[in-house]
Design a protein around this motif. Structure first.
Motif, PDB file in Angstrom:
ATOM      1  N   ASN A 102       0.826  -1.211   0.000  1.00  0.00           N
ATOM      2  CA  ASN A 102       0.000   0.000   0.000  1.00  0.00           C
ATOM      3  C   ASN A 102       0.860   1.261   0.000  1.00  0.00           C
ATOM      4  O   ASN A 102       0.347   2.367  -0.026  1.00  0.00           O
ATOM      5  CB  ASN A 102      -1.007   0.007   1.157  1.00  0.00           C
ATOM      6  CG  ASN A 102      -0.362  -0.225   2.507  1.00  0.00           C
ATOM      7  OD1 ASN A 102       0.854  -0.057   2.663  1.00  0.00           O
ATOM      8  ND2 ASN A 102      -1.159  -0.614   3.485  1.00  0.00           N
ATOM      9  N   TYR A 103       2.187   1.058   0.018  1.00  0.00           N
ATOM     10  CA  TYR A 103       3.134   2.154  -0.211  1.00  0.00           C
ATOM     11  C   TYR A 103       4.499   1.549  -0.508  1.00  0.00           C
ATOM     12  O   TYR A 103       4.745   0.359  -0.249  1.00  0.00           O
ATOM     13  CB  TYR A 103       3.214   3.090   1.002  1.00  0.00           C
ATOM     14  CG  TYR A 103       3.941   2.494   2.186  1.00  0.00           C
ATOM     15  CD1 TYR A 103       5.303   2.738   2.383  1.00  0.00           C
ATOM     16  CD2 TYR A 103       3.281   1.685   3.099  1.00  0.00           C
ATOM     17  CE1 TYR A 103       5.981   2.179   3.451  1.00  0.00           C
ATOM     18  CE2 TYR A 103       3.946   1.126   4.172  1.00  0.00           C
ATOM     19  CZ  TYR A 103       5.296   1.380   4.344  1.00  0.00           C
ATOM     20  OH  TYR A 103       5.970   0.809   5.399  1.00  0.00           O
ATOM     21  N   LEU A 104       5.406   2.347  -1.057  1.00  0.00           N
ATOM     22  CA  LEU A 104       6.807   1.966  -1.243  1.00  0.00           C
ATOM     23  C   LEU A 104       7.674   3.007  -0.551  1.00  0.00           C
ATOM     24  O   LEU A 104       7.392   4.205  -0.646  1.00  0.00           O
ATOM     25  CB  LEU A 104       7.177   1.932  -2.728  1.00  0.00           C
ATOM     26  CG  LEU A 104       6.510   0.900  -3.636  1.00  0.00           C
ATOM     27  CD1 LEU A 104       7.043   1.066  -5.060  1.00  0.00           C
ATOM     28  CD2 LEU A 104       6.763  -0.512  -3.146  1.00  0.00           C
ATOM     29  N   ASP A 105       8.717   2.554   0.129  1.00  0.00           N
ATOM     30  CA  ASP A 105       9.622   3.538   0.712  1.00  0.00           C
ATOM     31  C   ASP A 105      10.527   4.110  -0.384  1.00  0.00           C
ATOM     32  O   ASP A 105      10.569   3.617  -1.510  1.00  0.00           O
ATOM     33  CB  ASP A 105      10.434   2.954   1.874  1.00  0.00           C
ATOM     34  CG  ASP A 105      11.298   1.768   1.468  1.00  0.00           C
ATOM     35  OD1 ASP A 105      11.799   1.758   0.329  1.00  0.00           O
ATOM     36  OD2 ASP A 105      11.488   0.858   2.291  1.00  0.00           O
ATOM     37  N   LYS A 106      11.254   5.171  -0.037  1.00  0.00           N
ATOM     38  CA  LYS A 106      12.034   5.905  -1.029  1.00  0.00           C
ATOM     39  C   LYS A 106      13.104   5.042  -1.677  1.00  0.00           C
ATOM     40  O   LYS A 106      13.384   5.157  -2.874  1.00  0.00           O
ATOM     41  CB  LYS A 106      12.673   7.134  -0.375  1.00  0.00           C
ATOM     42  CG  LYS A 106      13.290   8.111  -1.363  1.00  0.00           C
ATOM     43  CD  LYS A 106      13.754   9.377  -0.659  1.00  0.00           C
ATOM     44  CE  LYS A 106      14.265  10.415  -1.645  1.00  0.00           C
ATOM     45  NZ  LYS A 106      14.685  11.667  -0.959  1.00  0.00           N
ATOM     46  N   SER A 107      13.722   4.140  -0.904  1.00  0.00           N
ATOM     47  CA  SER A 107      14.806   3.310  -1.436  1.00  0.00           C
ATOM     48  C   SER A 107      14.299   2.376  -2.533  1.00  0.00           C
ATOM     49  O   SER A 107      14.972   2.154  -3.539  1.00  0.00           O
ATOM     50  CB  SER A 107      15.462   2.500  -0.312  1.00  0.00           C
ATOM     51  OG  SER A 107      14.535   1.604   0.269  1.00  0.00           O
ATOM     52  N   HIS A 108      13.091   1.802  -2.362  1.00  0.00           N
ATOM     53  CA  HIS A 108      12.522   0.927  -3.383  1.00  0.00           C
ATOM     54  C   HIS A 108      12.010   1.727  -4.577  1.00  0.00           C
ATOM     55  O   HIS A 108      12.172   1.318  -5.726  1.00  0.00           O
ATOM     56  CB  HIS A 108      11.392   0.087  -2.793  1.00  0.00           C
ATOM     57  CG  HIS A 108      11.867  -0.995  -1.864  1.00  0.00           C
ATOM     58  ND1 HIS A 108      11.979  -0.818  -0.512  1.00  0.00           N
ATOM     59  CD2 HIS A 108      12.294  -2.252  -2.116  1.00  0.00           C
ATOM     60  CE1 HIS A 108      12.437  -1.928   0.048  1.00  0.00           C
ATOM     61  NE2 HIS A 108      12.643  -2.810  -0.911  1.00  0.00           N
TER      62      HIS A 108
END
Length: 255
Positions: free
Chosen positions: A176-182
């Protein structure tokens, strides 16, 4: 007197092929990176993540030229009734260090602390609903990156954004979200975006009010390409859709 908001929901894009993909397979969410400053006086002072979404606006056509300049000269206008029926919603614009941003920051901290202590059905449910709410937050103003361009101090509030965000369960294989690194890794982002095909936002020809192309030279080509989408539209529906083609050049000159 012109309306402040339109009775249509507009989605603009920089390439004709992107518009044709929408007409062929409906709206497919994509992860978009958002950074929201909340309160620099609290432990959790900002959100930073990529959210799966499809964005629209309800700016009146008489005021939409700057929006087109930023997002692209190809687009589609849907009825607002279609948007409401499909549970789209205007987003919540957040002013940093306001009472609202402080409350959201405290609520976020409480949710994450509860998950750290006990990850049961109740806490997962609370986390799901908090994420669903936070996916509709956007800063009142901030920096905006579009391709290689960075726009400084953009007042996002002027965009009058409506948003579709699919509801994705806490333990789903789809994030439901992706962190900045991914999000920053193209191969990972492509793989995650592909998973969102099952969360497409569908429509029927009667839900479309406008199809936008850049100028008069592209009208006939768009009519031809519409007639080639035989798997989705009947010949009668295609005839009706061709009558809804308008150019963004007309908007700039006549509205």
């Amino acid at each position: 007197m012109s309306n402040i908001s339109s009775n249509s929901l507009f989605h603009f894009t920089p390439k004709r092929e992107y518009l044709l993909n929408i007409l062929r397979q409906t709206f497919v969410p994509r992860y978009c990176f958002e950074e929201i400053q909340l309160s620099d006086q609290l432990k959790r002072e900002k959100f930073e993540s990529a959210i799966p979404m499809v964005c629209f606006c309800d700016i009146s056509l008489s005021q939409i030229s700057n929006h087109i300049k930023t997002y692209g000269e190809y687009g589609i206008g849907m009825t607002k009734e279609w948007g409401i029926r499909n549970k789209l919603n205007p987003i919540i614009y957040i002013n940093p260090n306001s009472n609202v941003s402080e409350s959201i920051s405290k609520l976020a901290e409480s949710v994450y602390q509860a998950l750290d202590k006990y990850c049961g059905e109740v806490t997962k449910g609370i986390s799901d609903e908090f994420m669903n709410l936070s996916n509709f937050l956007k800063p009142y103003k901030g920096n905006f990156k579009r391709g290689d361009k960075i726009y400084k101090n953009v007042r996002f509030y002027n965009e009058r954004e409506w948003r579709y965000v699919p509801k994705i369960e806490f333990d789903s294989d789809v994030g439901n979200y992706l962190d900045k690194s991914h999000y920053s890794k193209p191969e990972v982002l492509q793989e995650e975006n592909a998973k969102l095909l099952d969360y497409r936002l569908g429509f029927k020809p009667k839900d479309i009010k406008y199809i936008f192309v850049k100028d008069d030279n592209e009208i006939h080509q768009m009519m031809t390409e519409l007639r080639n989408i035989k798997q989705r539209f009947s010949p009668k529906e295609i005839d009706i859709l061709t009558s809804k083609i308008i150019t963004t050049k007309q908007i700039k000159e006549d509205f």
